[in-house]
Design a protein around this motif. Structure first.
Motif, PDB file in Angstrom:
ATOM      1  N   SER A  52       0.812  -1.220   0.000  1.00  0.00           N
ATOM      2  CA  SER A  52       0.000   0.000   0.000  1.00  0.00           C
ATOM      3  C   SER A  52       0.848   1.275   0.000  1.00  0.00           C
ATOM      4  CB  SER A  52      -0.930   0.013   1.218  1.00  0.00           C
ATOM      5  OG  SER A  52      -0.173   0.011   2.419  1.00  0.00           O
ATOM      6  N   VAL A  53       2.150   1.149   0.243  1.00  0.00           N
ATOM      7  CA  VAL A  53       3.030   2.313   0.319  1.00  0.00           C
ATOM      8  C   VAL A  53       3.338   2.835  -1.079  1.00  0.00           C
ATOM      9  CG1 VAL A  53       5.350   3.071   1.007  1.00  0.00           C
ATOM     10  CG2 VAL A  53       4.031   1.577   2.497  1.00  0.00           C
ATOM     11  N   HIS A  54       3.320   4.168  -1.223  1.00  0.00           N
ATOM     12  CA  HIS A  54       3.600   4.788  -2.521  1.00  0.00           C
ATOM     13  C   HIS A  54       5.077   4.603  -2.886  1.00  0.00           C
ATOM     14  CE1 HIS A  54       3.897   7.832  -5.660  1.00  0.00           C
ATOM     15  NE2 HIS A  54       2.597   7.655  -5.792  1.00  0.00           N
ATOM     16  N   ASP A  55       5.346   4.436  -4.171  1.00  0.00           N
ATOM     17  CA  ASP A  55       6.699   4.206  -4.668  1.00  0.00           C
ATOM     18  C   ASP A  55       7.668   5.315  -4.246  1.00  0.00           C
ATOM     19  OD1 ASP A  55       5.530   2.042  -5.882  1.00  0.00           O
ATOM     20  OD2 ASP A  55       5.577   2.893  -7.902  1.00  0.00           O
ATOM     21  N   LEU A  59      11.411   4.978  -2.446  1.00  0.00           N
ATOM     22  CA  LEU A  59      12.616   5.592  -3.007  1.00  0.00           C
ATOM     23  C   LEU A  59      13.255   6.538  -1.987  1.00  0.00           C
ATOM     24  CD1 LEU A  59      14.586   6.031  -5.328  1.00  0.00           C
ATOM     25  CD2 LEU A  59      13.029   7.801  -6.190  1.00  0.00           C
ATOM     26  N   GLY A  60      12.453   7.342  -1.318  1.00  0.00           N
ATOM     27  CA  GLY A  60      12.977   8.244  -0.296  1.00  0.00           C
ATOM     28  C   GLY A  60      13.686   7.479   0.815  1.00  0.00           C
ATOM     29  N   ASN A  67      23.468   3.043   4.460  1.00  0.00           N
ATOM     30  CA  ASN A  67      24.045   2.136   3.473  1.00  0.00           C
ATOM     31  C   ASN A  67      23.118   1.976   2.278  1.00  0.00           C
ATOM     32  OD1 ASN A  67      26.394   1.582   4.937  1.00  0.00           O
ATOM     33  ND2 ASN A  67      25.312   0.092   6.178  1.00  0.00           N
ATOM     34  N   GLY A  68      22.324   2.985   2.022  1.00  0.00           N
ATOM     35  CA  GLY A  68      21.338   2.934   0.942  1.00  0.00           C
ATOM     36  C   GLY A  68      21.968   3.193  -0.421  1.00  0.00           C
ATOM     37  N   LEU A  69      21.110   3.329  -1.385  1.00  0.00           N
ATOM     38  CA  LEU A  69      21.528   3.550  -2.763  1.00  0.00           C
ATOM     39  C   LEU A  69      22.106   4.954  -2.924  1.00  0.00           C
ATOM     40  CD1 LEU A  69      21.513   2.493  -5.704  1.00  0.00           C
ATOM     41  CD2 LEU A  69      19.256   3.511  -5.936  1.00  0.00           C
ATOM     42  N   LYS A  70      23.229   5.037  -3.555  1.00  0.00           N
ATOM     43  CA  LYS A  70      23.880   6.322  -3.839  1.00  0.00           C
ATOM     44  C   LYS A  70      23.789   6.582  -5.336  1.00  0.00           C
ATOM     45  CE  LYS A  70      25.125   6.616   0.433  1.00  0.00           C
ATOM     46  NZ  LYS A  70      23.979   6.669   1.281  1.00  0.00           N
ATOM     47  N   ILE A  71      23.166   7.682  -5.707  1.00  0.00           N
ATOM     48  CA  ILE A  71      23.042   8.064  -7.116  1.00  0.00           C
ATOM     49  C   ILE A  71      24.290   8.846  -7.511  1.00  0.00           C
ATOM     50  CG2 ILE A  71      21.655   9.299  -8.826  1.00  0.00           C
ATOM     51  CD1 ILE A  71      20.091   7.040  -7.550  1.00  0.00           C
ATOM     52  N   PRO A  72      25.060   8.380  -8.495  1.00  0.00           N
ATOM     53  CA  PRO A  72      26.254   9.120  -8.903  1.00  0.00           C
ATOM     54  C   PRO A  72      25.890  10.428  -9.574  1.00  0.00           C
ATOM     55  CG  PRO A  72      25.914   7.220 -10.341  1.00  0.00           C
ATOM     56  CD  PRO A  72      24.868   7.156  -9.263  1.00  0.00           C
TER      57      PRO A  72
END
Length: 75
Positions: A52-55, A59-60, A67-72
């Motif tokens: 039920s959680v919004h995408d 992403l946030g 240790n999350g995703l790092k956008i170059p």
């Protein structure tokens, strides 16, 4: 980084929490986000968010984790 996307995976959860996991199509699902490289290798996967959680919330969360995703940065 090649691509980031998420999908909803069907899950079985206890009756008392099924409401949280109910996705847009009335199924109980778990939201799974994945990032891959241009040569199709997984570099990040996060599973566990309720269907039920919004995408954008998923992403946030991914971007705010230590240790999350790092956008170059682009060149």
């Amino acid at each position: 980084m090649g691509a980031i996307d998420d999908t909803h995976v069907p899950v079985n959860v206890p009756v008392e929490i099924q409401g949280k996991f109910q996705g847009r199509k009335e199924e109980t699902t778990q939201n799974v986000l994945a990032a891959i490289t241009f040569d199709l290798k997984f570099i990040y996967v996060l599973a566990g968010w309720e269907g039920s959680v919004h995408d954008s919330r998923v992403l946030g969360d991914v971007l705010s984790r230590p240790n999350g995703l790092k956008i170059p940065e682009s060149i």
